[in-house]
Motif scaffolding. Structure first.
Motif, PDB file in Angstrom:
ATOM      1  N   PHE A 224      27.159  45.083  54.881  1.00 46.85           N
ATOM      2  CA  PHE A 224      28.156  45.323  53.847  1.00 46.85           C
ATOM      3  C   PHE A 224      27.913  44.344  52.713  1.00 46.85           C
ATOM      4  O   PHE A 224      27.721  43.152  52.945  1.00 46.85           O
ATOM      5  N   SER A 225      27.929  44.837  51.500  1.00 44.52           N
ATOM      6  CA  SER A 225      27.861  43.985  50.324  1.00 44.52           C
ATOM      7  C   SER A 225      29.268  43.905  49.741  1.00 44.52           C
ATOM      8  O   SER A 225      29.812  44.912  49.272  1.00 44.52           O
ATOM      9  N   VAL A 226      29.865  42.728  49.791  1.00 44.27           N
ATOM     10  CA  VAL A 226      31.248  42.544  49.349  1.00 44.27           C
ATOM     11  C   VAL A 226      31.257  41.792  48.025  1.00 44.27           C
ATOM     12  O   VAL A 226      30.610  40.747  47.883  1.00 44.27           O
ATOM     13  N   SER A 227      31.993  42.335  47.048  1.00 44.83           N
ATOM     14  CA  SER A 227      32.145  41.703  45.748  1.00 44.83           C
ATOM     15  C   SER A 227      33.627  41.450  45.502  1.00 44.83           C
ATOM     16  O   SER A 227      34.427  42.385  45.504  1.00 44.83           O
ATOM     17  N   VAL A 228      33.978  40.189  45.319  1.00 38.96           N
ATOM     18  CA  VAL A 228      35.370  39.811  45.064  1.00 38.96           C
ATOM     19  C   VAL A 228      35.472  39.339  43.619  1.00 38.96           C
ATOM     20  O   VAL A 228      34.836  38.353  43.237  1.00 38.96           O
ATOM     21  N   SER A 229      36.257  40.022  42.810  1.00 42.03           N
ATOM     22  CA  SER A 229      36.425  39.656  41.400  1.00 42.03           C
ATOM     23  C   SER A 229      37.806  39.078  41.176  1.00 42.03           C
ATOM     24  O   SER A 229      38.751  39.372  41.919  1.00 42.03           O
ATOM     25  N   VAL A 230      37.932  38.250  40.132  1.00 40.28           N
ATOM     26  CA  VAL A 230      39.225  37.654  39.835  1.00 40.28           C
ATOM     27  C   VAL A 230      40.111  38.698  39.164  1.00 40.28           C
ATOM     28  O   VAL A 230      39.632  39.647  38.549  1.00 40.28           O
ATOM     29  N   GLY A 231      41.423  38.522  39.257  1.00 42.18           N
ATOM     30  CA  GLY A 231      42.353  39.415  38.577  1.00 42.18           C
ATOM     31  C   GLY A 231      42.348  39.142  37.084  1.00 42.18           C
ATOM     32  O   GLY A 231      41.833  38.134  36.606  1.00 42.18           O
ATOM     33  N   ARG A 232      42.936  40.047  36.311  1.00 43.44           N
ATOM     34  CA  ARG A 232      42.918  39.923  34.855  1.00 43.44           C
ATOM     35  C   ARG A 232      43.619  38.657  34.377  1.00 43.44           C
ATOM     36  O   ARG A 232      43.161  37.986  33.459  1.00 43.44           O
ATOM     37  N   LYS A 233      44.722  38.325  35.017  1.00 42.17           N
ATOM     38  CA  LYS A 233      45.466  37.150  34.582  1.00 42.17           C
ATOM     39  C   LYS A 233      44.635  35.892  34.769  1.00 42.17           C
ATOM     40  O   LYS A 233      44.525  35.050  33.871  1.00 42.17           O
ATOM     41  N   ALA A 234      44.013  35.754  35.934  1.00 43.73           N
ATOM     42  CA  ALA A 234      43.183  34.585  36.193  1.00 43.73           C
ATOM     43  C   ALA A 234      41.970  34.565  35.280  1.00 43.73           C
ATOM     44  O   ALA A 234      41.531  33.513  34.808  1.00 43.73           O
ATOM     45  N   CYS A 235      41.428  35.750  35.014  1.00 42.32           N
ATOM     46  CA  CYS A 235      40.268  35.856  34.124  1.00 42.32           C
ATOM     47  C   CYS A 235      40.622  35.345  32.730  1.00 42.32           C
ATOM     48  O   CYS A 235      39.890  34.568  32.118  1.00 42.32           O
TER      49      CYS A 235
END
Length: 306
Positions: A224-235
């Motif tokens: 499995f290739s897992v990608s975790v992105s930050v939410g818009r507010k944190a970004c």
């Protein structure tokens, strides 16, 4: 007196370990075959396979008169070749490490001894699924199986294939490993399927996860290739602080980050019956790093202006 000394010496020598004729190394979950070096078993031959040392040895296989009987604590994973007497042990576990001995009785009796070392299996790369989640959400990596009583499920993470979780159905035991503290009690195993659950995901959870399922029947692999992105507010907040949000927190390009934030502003104003006057709106970016420069081209939501 001399007779008693000889008997005592024989008894003492009998408890010492004898050096192995062959040493076998196998990965956990794989199979190993121990060879008798016989071409064909004769009808009068008696062959016995044993495991362990001293008086605690277990009789595993008894071959006599062309009949095979299996014994011992792991007889379900044993297979003896009726032609040669070779012994194959499937779906090995760490606890199956140790000395094995075959006794071959013909006109005379001979022995052959093996030392089998079962080690933790390395990572295996194969095509798999892609999972994308937002930081703080949970993600489940599914095995897509209902575990059987002899299944061994291993989960690994990263390019180095670090073991992070183990589900041994045979021993009815699950273990979580987190040597570097990356996951901090955020890993769980489904007791019925062995699926891996990551709760409250972090951007540091991004990477490759490898699954290996071993049983007496076969061995399966999945990645499995897992990608975790930050939410818009944190970004948005991090960009205003550093001017380098997207390269460090995997939220995409700066343009994409800004578009997302502007879209949020427009939606909020619409929900509160407000309207953004695009003709009189300017976007000022003042990052804390004066050396940070960005060439942005952002289209305002609902407008062709830039």
């Amino acid at each position: 007196m001399m007779k008693n000394m000889i008997v005592s010496l024989l008894l003492v020598c009998g408890v010492f370990s004898v050096d192995a004729d062959e040493v076998k190394s196998v990965m956990e979950g794989d199979s190993v075959t121990l060879h008798t070096d016989l071409t064909v078993i004769q009808t009068s031959d008696v062959i016995r396979w044993r495991f362990g040392e001293g008086e605690s040895r277990d009789l595993l296989v008894d071959i006599a008169n062309n009949n095979i009987s299996y014994n011992g604590p792991f007889k379900d994973r044993l297979h003896a070749d009726i032609q040669t007497g070779d012994l194959t042990i499937t779906n090995m576990r760490i606890k199956h490490s140790g000395p094995y001995e075959v006794q071959i009785s013909r006109a005379t009796t001979t022995y052959k001894r093996f030392r089998v070392n079962v080690t933790v299996a390395p990572s295996v790369i194969s095509a798999g699924d892609v999972k994308s989640v937002t930081e703080g959400d949970s993600v489940t990596l599914h095995t897509d199986v209902q575990t059987q009583r002899d299944d061994l499920i291993l989960w690994r993470f990263g390019d180095d294939g670090v073991l992070i979780a183990k589900h041994d159905k045979e021993d009815n035991k699950s273990s979580i490993y987190d040597a570097d503290g990356r996951f901090r009690n955020r890993l769980k195993l489904d007791p019925h399927t062995g699926s891996l659950i990551i709760t409250n995901t972090k951007t540091t959870d991004t990477g490759l996860y490898r699954l290996k399922i071993s049983s007496n029947r076969d061995t399966k692999y999945k990645t499995f290739s897992v990608s975790v992105s930050v939410g818009r507010k944190a970004c948005w907040e991090s960009f205003l602080r550093t001017g380098r949000i997207c390269s460090t927190l995997h939220c995409g390009s700066i343009t994409h980050c800004m578009k997302s934030c502007l879209s949020d502003i427009s939606l909020w104003m619409k929900d509160h019956h407000l309207q953004l006057n695009l003709a009189k709106t300017e976007l000022l970016l003042i990052p804390s790093d004066p050396e940070s420069h960005h060439n942005l081209s952002i289209q305002k939501p609902g407008s062709g202006d830039r």
